[in-house]
Design an enzyme around this catalytic site. Sequence first.
Site, PDB file in Angstrom:
ATOM      1  N   ASP A 223      73.965   0.418 -16.168  1.00  0.00           N
ATOM      2  CA  ASP A 223      73.424   1.688 -16.694  1.00  0.00           C
ATOM      3  C   ASP A 223      71.933   1.932 -16.449  1.00  0.00           C
ATOM      4  O   ASP A 223      71.222   2.377 -17.365  1.00  0.00           O
ATOM      5  CB  ASP A 223      73.702   1.777 -18.213  1.00  0.00           C
ATOM      6  CG  ASP A 223      75.187   1.784 -18.568  1.00  0.00           C
ATOM      7  OD1 ASP A 223      76.015   1.668 -17.654  1.00  0.00           O
ATOM      8  OD2 ASP A 223      75.512   1.884 -19.763  1.00  0.00           O
TER       9      ASP A 223
ATOM     10  N   HIS B 299      80.910  14.507 -26.333  1.00  0.00           N
ATOM     11  CA  HIS B 299      81.463  13.168 -26.559  1.00  0.00           C
ATOM     12  C   HIS B 299      81.328  12.774 -28.032  1.00  0.00           C
ATOM     13  O   HIS B 299      80.330  13.095 -28.684  1.00  0.00           O
ATOM     14  CB  HIS B 299      80.734  12.150 -25.678  1.00  0.00           C
ATOM     15  CG  HIS B 299      81.396  10.823 -25.625  1.00  0.00           C
ATOM     16  ND1 HIS B 299      80.972   9.750 -26.371  1.00  0.00           N
ATOM     17  CD2 HIS B 299      82.481  10.399 -24.940  1.00  0.00           C
ATOM     18  CE1 HIS B 299      81.761   8.712 -26.133  1.00  0.00           C
ATOM     19  NE2 HIS B 299      82.687   9.082 -25.260  1.00  0.00           N
TER      20      HIS B 299
ATOM     21  N   HIS C 228      73.587  12.175 -24.186  1.00  0.00           N
ATOM     22  CA  HIS C 228      73.019  11.444 -23.047  1.00  0.00           C
ATOM     23  C   HIS C 228      74.078  11.227 -21.982  1.00  0.00           C
ATOM     24  O   HIS C 228      75.279  11.254 -22.266  1.00  0.00           O
ATOM     25  CB  HIS C 228      72.458  10.087 -23.512  1.00  0.00           C
ATOM     26  CG  HIS C 228      73.533   9.150 -23.977  1.00  0.00           C
ATOM     27  ND1 HIS C 228      74.066   9.207 -25.245  1.00  0.00           N
ATOM     28  CD2 HIS C 228      74.207   8.159 -23.341  1.00  0.00           C
ATOM     29  CE1 HIS C 228      75.007   8.297 -25.365  1.00  0.00           C
ATOM     30  NE2 HIS C 228      75.116   7.644 -24.218  1.00  0.00           N
TER      31      HIS C 228
ATOM     32  N   LYS D 163      82.041   4.679 -17.036  1.00  0.00           N
ATOM     33  CA  LYS D 163      82.652   4.346 -18.325  1.00  0.00           C
ATOM     34  C   LYS D 163      82.177   5.323 -19.379  1.00  0.00           C
ATOM     35  O   LYS D 163      81.126   5.958 -19.210  1.00  0.00           O
ATOM     36  CB  LYS D 163      82.299   2.909 -18.720  1.00  0.00           C
ATOM     37  CG  LYS D 163      80.799   2.728 -18.867  1.00  0.00           C
ATOM     38  CD  LYS D 163      80.419   1.306 -19.132  1.00  0.00           C
ATOM     39  CE  LYS D 163      78.925   1.155 -19.290  1.00  0.00           C
ATOM     40  NZ  LYS D 163      78.342   1.933 -20.410  1.00  0.00           N
TER      41      LYS D 163
ATOM     42  N   CYS E 241      74.921  -2.101 -23.996  1.00  0.00           N
ATOM     43  CA  CYS E 241      75.875  -2.205 -22.893  1.00  0.00           C
ATOM     44  C   CYS E 241      75.822  -3.548 -22.163  1.00  0.00           C
ATOM     45  O   CYS E 241      76.862  -4.061 -21.747  1.00  0.00           O
ATOM     46  CB  CYS E 241      75.709  -1.022 -21.945  1.00  0.00           C
ATOM     47  SG  CYS E 241      76.271   0.515 -22.738  1.00  0.00           S
TER      48      CYS E 241
END
Length: 198
Positions: free
Chosen positions: A9, A53, A82, A107, A152
């Site tokens: 990421d 989301h 984001h 993802k 993450c």
Amino acid sequence: MTQALIVIDVQNDFCPGGALAVPGGDLIVPGINALMAEFPAVILTQDWHPAGHSSFASEHPGKAPLEMIEMPYGPQVLWPDHCIQGSIGAQFHPDLTTDRADLILRKGFNRAIDSYSAFFENDHQTPTGLEGYLRTRGITRLTMVGLATDFCVNYSAVDAAKLGFEVTVRQELCRAIDLNGSLAAAEQGMRTVGVTLA
Ligand code: VGL
Ligand code: ZN
């Protein structure tokens, strides 16, 4: 071919000026680019959320970013909007070398569930497919770098170790959000499952 570098990421929204900026997130880019030369396989991950989301605080009236909520799959931190699919914020940092990537794994694309880990969504059950990709290529040793150390990178490293991969996290090439002691907890959790912190 047994080793891969997994770059987690390294996207504009996690770098200074981005929607969920991790302090110093951009400073690790040159070192990550240099490290790619040492690996026969390089994989990049990309946080890739649809608008609206369920991990976004903006979807939960009365809730602010960094508050917690209970989701059907467990507790979830709420984030600022984001890494929205197709946005500039979701793009890789412009200085990150992306040409070396054999695979770019996206993802977090299911609206109802977050996915910190590159292996499983936050229900710890829904696979991303990365395990199968690595195993079918005969890759058994993973080095992880990127953003954020305590979310993450941590979730990816812990899942990989539990799946039986030999995992090293290069901490100097990661940066943390560090929310209420989350970095110390992440380091402890990674060590507990046998991740090497280098
Ligand atoms: C991440 C929070 C939300 C990360 C992604 O890449 O660590 N953190 N989405
Ligand atoms: Zn995210």
